[in-house]
Scaffold this active site. Structure first.
Site, PDB file in Angstrom:
ATOM      1  N   ALA A 198       0.829  -1.201   0.000  1.00 56.16           N
ATOM      2  CA  ALA A 198       0.000   0.000   0.000  1.00 56.16           C
ATOM      3  C   ALA A 198       0.868   1.258   0.000  1.00 56.16           C
ATOM      4  CB  ALA A 198      -0.939  -0.013   1.204  1.00 56.16           C
ATOM      5  N   ASP A 199       1.918   1.248   0.794  1.00 55.32           N
ATOM      6  CA  ASP A 199       2.865   2.360   0.819  1.00 55.32           C
ATOM      7  C   ASP A 199       3.489   2.585  -0.554  1.00 55.32           C
ATOM      8  OD1 ASP A 199       3.449   4.042   2.990  1.00 55.32           O
ATOM      9  OD2 ASP A 199       4.315   2.402   4.137  1.00 55.32           O
TER      10      ASP A 199
END
Length: 399
Positions: free
Chosen positions: A166-167
């Site tokens: 996600a990062d």
């Protein structure tokens, strides 16, 4: 020339999302100025392993950048930061929503300094909404965004994706948003605010899950390595490990049965359609593995490749970082660092025929470029000396 030569980017980032976004922009040739707190800098600098006293992950995540150490909470440091912004094309930040505004550096503040500024904000949950003020890290975005509900084995414990997906994808969306907004600026002359979040980045992956849910109301769950709707498309056991296979078309299904000498599966009408095979995975995969578990991985992969069946061994990262194909394509490269020496780098996934990506220095020491960059912004020697003397700025010692 690199694709983004001439573009000037300022980063106020830490950990992953903003630094990964600006790493992409730096690889593409933008001048990236990483603004860090003089007292320690980006927190990743404190994360090992360390080489010659420097963080190995930091040296890779922050390659091709320049480091300026400024205290943005000090009056003189804030004034110097505004001088940086005056000539910038892009600002990328991933502080908690509202933090930059409290410092006087929100988008509405900085567009008064530079109307053409593209201002990218990366955060856990976005700049507004009920969760905006909450802390949000990668694992929380994977959890709330549904990824952990479909990752792992059926009836197993919750599992996150092994890398901070996600990062990282939030960083990619941030870089894409920045480039898109720069293009829009060529038509309007105005910058804009780009809001990207870890949560929405995680949810954006749910193509198959959304197709199923919005069509049927069915909620997907973890399937191990198996595909959501077709088979065989997963990892299968071999005598000495695992390999992956994707035999989902009539041609590749026939190729798999031929490669593994399984004519009985090819003749079984229940397995004619890939979707039907998916529903019979509980008996199909064991039938395949009764053959593959008597052969080693290299043999299975060679047999499948000979029949044109998509397949690959499951590699650990020691194998990946020494992979012949990646080495032939020159994916890995060495970046210079004044104290660490040569720092092996992962290559950019983007290849351009005419404007290659940049392969410059490794992530710099804290404040390595403070004085030089402030001079470029028009500060006098006296102003720079005063910033350094007051502790509002810092420079790394000359190696």
């Amino acid at each position: 020339m690199n694709p983004l030569s001439g573009i000037r980017v300022v980063e106020v980032g830490a950990f992953m999302a903003a630094p990964f976004a600006t790493m992409q922009l730096a690889d593409l040739g933008a001048t990236v100025i990483k603004v860090e707190n003089p007292k320690g800098g980006d927190q990743v600098r404190a994360i090992g392993p360390f080489t010659s006293g420097h963080s190995s992950p930091f040296a890779r995540l922050n390659r091709n950048k320049r480091s300026v150490a400024l205290d943005l909470k000090s009056e003189s440091g804030a004034a110097a930061f505004r001088r940086l912004i005056r000539d910038a094309d892009v600002l990328v930040e991933n502080l908690r929503p509202g933090a930059m505004r409290k410092l006087g550096f929100g988008y509405d503040d900085l567009k008064q300094v530079n109307p053409g500024l593209v201002y990218v904000s990366a955060s856990g949950w976005g700049q507004d909404g009920p969760l905006a003020g909450h802390p949000g890290l990668d694992i929380m975005a994977q959890a709330r965004g549904g990824l952990m509900s479909v990752t792992g084995m059926p009836d197993g414990d919750p599992v996150k994706v092994g890398v901070p997906i996600a990062d990282l994808v939030c960083g990619l969306y941030g870089a894409l948003g920045a480039i898109s907004a720069l293009h829009a600026r060529t038509q309007t002359g105005q910058g804009q605010h780009v809001d990207v979040s870890l949560l929405e980045s995680a949810v954006s992956f749910a193509i198959w899950e959304a197709g199923k849910y919005f069509a049927t109301g069915e909620v997907g769950g973890p399937l191990g390595s198996a595909h959501q709707s077709t088979a065989p498309y997963q990892a299968i056991r071999t005598a000495d490990g695992w390999c992956t296979v994707g035999a989902v078309t009539p041609k590749t299904w026939q190729g798999l049965c031929t490669a593994l000498d399984l004519p009985e599966l090819l003749e079984d009408e229940r397995y004619t359609d890939a979707h039907d095979r998916h529903g019979l995975r509980h008996e199909l995969i064991p039938a395949i593995e009764r053959v593959t578990m008597r052969r080693d991985t290299a043999d299975v992969v060679a047999a499948l490749e000979a029949q044109g069946v998509p397949c690959a061994p499951i590699s650990d990262y020691a194998q990946v970082f020494n992979d012949e194909h990646l080495n032939v394509r020159g994916f890995f490269w060495d970046a210079e660092h004044p104290e660490m020496g040569l720092v092996r780098q992962l290559g950019s996934a983007m290849r351009f025929s005419a404007t290659p990506t940049r392969r410059g220095p490794a992530g710099p020491p804290l404040g390595a470029d403070t004085v030089e960059v402030l001079r470029e912004c028009g500060l006098t020697e006296q102003e720079i000396d005063r910033l350094l003397a007051d502790g509002a700025a810092a420079q790394s010692p000359t190696p």
